[in-house]
Design an enzyme around this catalytic site. Structure first.
Site, short mmCIF file in Angstrom:
data_model
loop_
_atom_site.label_atom_id
_atom_site.label_comp_id
_atom_site.label_asym_id
_atom_site.label_seq_id
_atom_site.Cartn_x
_atom_site.Cartn_y
_atom_site.Cartn_z
CG ASN A 9 12.49 -12.48 63.67
OD1 ASN A 9 13.28 -11.89 62.89
ND2 ASN A 9 11.45 -11.53 64.12
CD1 TRP A 10 17.41 -17.02 63.23
CD2 TRP A 10 18.85 -16.71 61.90
NE1 TRP A 10 17.79 -18.14 62.84
CE2 TRP A 10 18.60 -18.25 62.10
CE3 TRP A 10 20.05 -16.37 61.17
CZ2 TRP A 10 19.28 -19.17 61.39
CZ3 TRP A 10 20.89 -17.35 60.45
CH2 TRP A 10 20.42 -18.66 60.49
CE LYS A 11 12.97 -10.75 67.44
NZ LYS A 11 12.35 -10.07 68.73
CG HIS A 96 8.40 -8.55 64.38
ND1 HIS A 96 8.91 -7.76 65.53
CD2 HIS A 96 8.53 -9.86 64.89
CE1 HIS A 96 9.36 -8.78 66.47
NE2 HIS A 96 9.16 -9.66 66.13
CD GLU A 168 6.25 -12.43 67.38
OE1 GLU A 168 7.30 -13.48 67.86
OE2 GLU A 168 6.74 -11.17 66.88
N GLY A 234 12.17 -15.69 68.81
CA GLY A 234 13.39 -14.78 68.54
C GLY A 234 14.80 -15.20 69.12
N GLY A 235 15.21 -14.95 70.36
CA GLY A 235 16.37 -15.13 70.98
C GLY A 235 16.55 -16.76 71.04
P1 13P Z 1 11.93 -13.53 71.55
O1 13P Z 1 11.67 -14.86 71.37
O2 13P Z 1 13.56 -13.21 71.95
O3 13P Z 1 11.00 -12.99 72.69
O4 13P Z 1 11.31 -12.76 70.43
C1 13P Z 1 10.07 -13.03 69.83
C2 13P Z 1 9.70 -12.47 68.50
O5 13P Z 1 9.79 -11.29 68.42
C3 13P Z 1 9.76 -13.35 67.48
O6 13P Z 1 9.57 -12.56 66.44
#
Ligand code: 13P
Length: 252
Positions: A9-11, A96, A168, A234-235
Site C-alpha cells: 500500500n503505497w499510500k 483502511h 492492521e 506500507g513504508g
Molecule cells: P506500515 O507498514 O508503514 O506500518 O503501514 C501499514 C499499512 O497501513 C498498510 O496498509
C-alpha cells in the site's frame, strides 16, 4: 492451501514516474522471492496506468487504495470501481484505518464500496484493526468482530469466496511497533472463527494478512504463524528490495 499474499500500500507517496520505476524494480527483482507468493502493488490512482504498463507480462497484480461508494455521476473528486478496473486493477483496498479515521468511512459506506468493487470484478482487501486505546482497554476482539460482522457478513458466499482480509492494528501502523507474532496469530485465528461462524468451511480459504510495521526482518516470524497468510505493507513497500524481502519471509 491458502494463498500467500504480500501487498504493498503505497499510500500518498511517490510521483507517477517514481512509481513506475519502483514497479519496474519489483518486476526485475521478482525472482528473489518464492514463486508461490502473490505480490500486489497498490499505488495512488494517478499512477495506475503507468504502473500497469510497468507490470505488464509479470505476475505482479495491480490494486487501488480505495474506490467510490457510487457507480458514477456527479461525485466531484471521486474515482469509481469501474475506472480502476478499466486501468487493470484486480484488487482494491477498502476500509483502511486511515480512511476510517481521516475520511469518516463507516460500515455503511464500506458496504456500498464492497458492492461496487464486486460489481466490477475487483477483489477487496478489507481492512480491520483496533486503535491503541481499544487495545489497552481489552476491546480489540469486539472492535474487529464488529468491523467484520457489519460488512463482511453481508456478502454472499460467492463474494466471500474471493475476499482478502487485512488485520492492521492502528498502533502498529507507521510506528515501528509491530504486533508480536503471537498477538497477530491470536487475533487472526479469532477473525477466522468469526468468518467461519458465518461462512463455514470457506473461512479456511480466506487469506488474512497482517499489516503494521511489517519489514524483512520480522516477516518470517509473523508468516510462520498458522493464520497469518501474508502482509499488507506500507513504508517497506516503497523499496523493491524490502518489499520482495518481505516475500522472502515465506521461504524461511
Ligand atoms: P506500515 O507498514 O508503514 O506500518 O503501514 C501499514 C499499512 O497501513 C498498510 O496498509
Amino acid at each position: 492451501m491458502r494463498k500467500k499474499i504480500v501487498a504493498g500500500n503505497w499510500k500518498m507517496n511517490t510521483l507517477p514516474a517514481e512509481g513506475a520505476e519502483l514497479a519496474k524494480g519489483i518486476v526485475a527483482q521478482r525472482a528473489t522471492a518464492p514463486a508461490e507468493v502473490n505480490f500486489i502493488v497498490c499505488p495512488p490512482f494517478t499512477h495506475l496506468s503507468q504502473v500497469a504498463e510497468a507490470l505488464k507480462g509479470s505476475n505482479i497484480a495491480l490494486g487501488a487504495q480505495n474506490c467510490a461508494a457510487e457507480e458514477k455521476g456527479a461525485y466531484t473528486g471521486e474515482v469509481s470501481a469501474a475506472m480502476i478496473a478499466a486501468l487493470g486493477c484486480r484488487y482494491v483496498i477498502l476500509g483502511h484505518s486511515e480512511r476510517r479515521q481521516y475520511y469518516g468511512e463507516t460500515s455503511e459506506t464500506l458496504n456500498l464500496k464492497m458492492a461496487r468493487a464486486y460489481a466490477h470484478g475487483l477483489t477487496p482487501v478489507y481492512c480491520v484493526g483496533e486503535n491503541l486505546e481499544e487495545r489497552e482497554a481489552g476491546k480489540h476482539f469486539d472492535v474487529v468482530k464488529a468491523q467484520i460482522e457489519e460488512v463482511v457478513c453481508n456478502l454472499t458466499p460467492e463474494q466471500f469466496a474471493g475476499l482478502v482480509i487485512a488485520y492492521e492494528p492502528v498502533w502498529a501502523i507507521g510506528t515501528g511497533k509491530t504486533a508480536t507474532a503471537d498477538q497477530a496469530q491470536e487475533i487472526h485465528a479469532f477473525i477466522r472463527k468469526v468468518l467461519a461462524d458465518k461462512f463455514g468451511a470457506a473461512a479456511a480459504e480466506t487469506p488474512i494478512l497482517y499489516g503494521g510495521s511489517c519489514k524483512p526482518s520480522n516477516a518470517a516470524e509473523l508468516f510462520a504463524k498458522e493464520d497469518v497468510d501474508g502482509g499488507l505493507i506500507g513504508g517497506a513497500a516503497l523499496k523493491a528490495e524490502d518489499f520482495l524481502g518481505i516475500g522472502q519471509g515465506f521461504a524461511k
